[in-house]
Design an enzyme around this catalytic site. Structure first.
Site, mmCIF file in Angstrom:
data_model
loop_
_atom_site.group_PDB
_atom_site.id
_atom_site.type_symbol
_atom_site.label_atom_id
_atom_site.label_comp_id
_atom_site.label_asym_id
_atom_site.label_seq_id
_atom_site.Cartn_x
_atom_site.Cartn_y
_atom_site.Cartn_z
ATOM 1 N N GLY A 23 0.812 -1.209 0.000
ATOM 2 C CA GLY A 23 0.000 0.000 0.000
ATOM 3 C C GLY A 23 0.841 1.253 0.000
ATOM 4 C CB ALA A 24 4.268 1.705 -1.032
ATOM 5 C CG ASN A 25 -0.659 3.478 -4.398
ATOM 6 O OD1 ASN A 25 -1.188 3.638 -3.309
ATOM 7 N ND2 ASN A 25 -1.210 2.774 -5.375
ATOM 8 N N GLY A 27 -0.581 8.087 1.117
ATOM 9 C CA GLY A 27 -0.713 8.123 2.564
ATOM 10 C C GLY A 27 0.525 7.713 3.325
ATOM 11 N N GLY A 29 1.955 4.832 3.628
ATOM 12 C CA GLY A 29 2.868 3.973 2.889
ATOM 13 C C GLY A 29 3.809 4.752 1.998
ATOM 14 C CB SER A 140 -5.727 0.842 14.114
ATOM 15 O OG SER A 140 -6.657 1.804 14.548
ATOM 16 C CE1 TYR A 166 -9.123 -0.197 9.951
ATOM 17 C CE2 TYR A 166 -9.673 0.919 12.003
ATOM 18 C CZ TYR A 166 -8.796 0.694 10.957
ATOM 19 O OH TYR A 166 -7.599 1.364 10.909
#
Length: 296
Positions: A23-25, A27, A29, A140, A166
Site C-alpha cells: 500500500g505504498a502509493n 498516505g 505507505g 490501530s 475494522y
C-alpha cells in the site's frame, strides 16, 4: 532508546537493504517509502494499482520499484511471492482499508479482515524464507474495540458492523505479530515481528466509509486532532529501523496515542492473549491454505 523525540531525521542509513512496503502509493505507505528511499534503501512498492505506484516511485527516485500486489486476492499474493527472488531485509505490512461497507474479497473473505489481516498473513508466510531482519505490521488503536469471533471471522452469520469488522481486523494484526514472533523464537530465527500504529493520522483512509455521518466525524477529527501523514509514519519507520524487543508495539507518545513522537506502547488484554493468537493463526491457515515454512 535514548532519543525521546525521534523523527525521520534520525533514520540510520539503509544502503544495500531491501524493504517491501504494501500500500505504498499514497498516505502513510508513501511517506514511509519516501523516507526509507531517502536514506538509501531499495524500496519495493507492493501495490494494487501499478500506474499510481509508478507515479509514486518517480517521486522516490531510482532506488524504488513497483510490483503488483492485491491483498484482497490470494492468487495475486501467490504470484507476488512466487515472483520474488533474493533477500528482503524488512517487510512492512502497511496497506489497509477502514470502515468500508460490507463486501467480499476475491476469495470470499469479509473484505476488512481479508485485506488487513488475511492478505498480510498469506503474504508474510509465503515471503518469510526470504526475510532476514523484521516484519512490521501496521495496526490501530481501533484494536481496543475489536473482538475476534473465531466461529464467524468473516461475518457470515453476524449482523455486519463496519466499525466492529475494522476493529477485529486490527486486533488480528497484533495477534498475528504475537504468534509470528512466538514461532520465530521457537525456530531460533533472528527475524523480529513488530507492530506499529500511526495514532490519528490525516490520510485518505478515512474517506471511504460511504457513510456521510462517519465521514463528517473523520473530517472534523482530521482538522482538530490528527497529525499529518509524515508524523503518522514515524512509528512504522521507528519499528522498521530501531533496535527494539521482538513483538514490540510502537505508537505516538502524546494525547492518548493520537499524535506525538514514536515510543513503545501497550495493547489491549485481548491483543496480548497467546492462546487467542495461536487460535487465530490456525484459523488463518485454514482460510488461506497457507502454512508457515521452516524458518531459522
Amino acid at each position: 532508546m535514548t532519543n525521546t523525540r525521534w523523527t525521520a531525521q534520525d533514520l540510520p542509513r539503509m544502503d544495500g537493504r531491501t524493504v517491501v512496503v504494501t500500500g505504498a502509493n499514497s498516505g502513510l505507505g508513501l511517506v514511509t517509502s519516501r523516507e526509507l528511499a531517502r536514506v538509501g534503501a531499495r524500496v519495493v512498492l507492493a501495490v494494487r494499482d501499478t500506474e499510481r505506484g509508478a507515479a509514486a516511485a518517480r517521486e522516490l527516485g531510482g532506488a524504488a520499484e513497483v510490483r503488483r500486489l492485491d491483498l484482497a486476492d490470494l492468487t495475486s499474493i501467490r504470484e507476488f511471492a512466487d515472483g520474488w527472488s533474493g533477500p528482503i531485509d524488512v517487510l512492512i505490512n502497511n496497506a489497509g482499508i477502514m470502515m468500508v461497507p460490507e463486501g467480499r474479497t476475491a476469495d470470499g473473505f469479509e473484505r476488512q479482515l481479508g485485506t488487513n489481516h488475511l492478505g498480510h498473513f498469506a503474504l508474510t508466510t509465503r515471503l518469510l524464507p526470504q526475510i532476514t531482519d523484521r516484519v512490521v505490521t501496521v495496526s490501530s488503536q481501533a484494536h481496543r474495540r475489536g473482538r475476534i469471533d473465531l466461529a464467524d471471522l468473516n461475518w457470515n452469520t453476524r449482523a455486519y458492523n463496519t466499525t466492529g469488522a475494522y476493529g477485529q481486523s486490527k486486533l488480528a494484526n497484533l495477534l498475528f505479530t504475537l504468534e509470528l514472533q512466538r514461532r520465530l523464537t521457537a525456530a531460533g530465527s533472528p527475524v523480529r515481528a513488530l507492530a506499529a500504529h500511526p495514532g490519528w493520522a490525516a490520510t485518505n483512509l478515512q474517506s471511504h466509509t460511504e457513510n456521510r455521518a462517519a465521514d463528517l466525524v473523520m473530517a472534523v477529527g482530521n482538522k482538530l486532532i490528527a497529525q499529518d501523514a509524515r508524523a503518522g509514519a514515524l512509528p512504522t519507520l521507528f519499528a522498521a529501523t530501531q533496535d527494539i524487543p521482538p513483538a514490540s508495539y510502537v505508537g505516538p507518545d502524546g494525547f492518548y496515542e493520537t499524535r506525538g513522537y514514536p515510543t513503545l506502547v501497550g495493547r489491549s488484554r485481548a491483543a496480548a492473549n497467546p492462546e487467542l493468537a495461536q487460535q487465530l493463526w490456525e484459523a488463518s491457515e485454514k482460510l488461506t491454505g497457507v502454512t508457515l515454512p521452516a524458518v531459522g
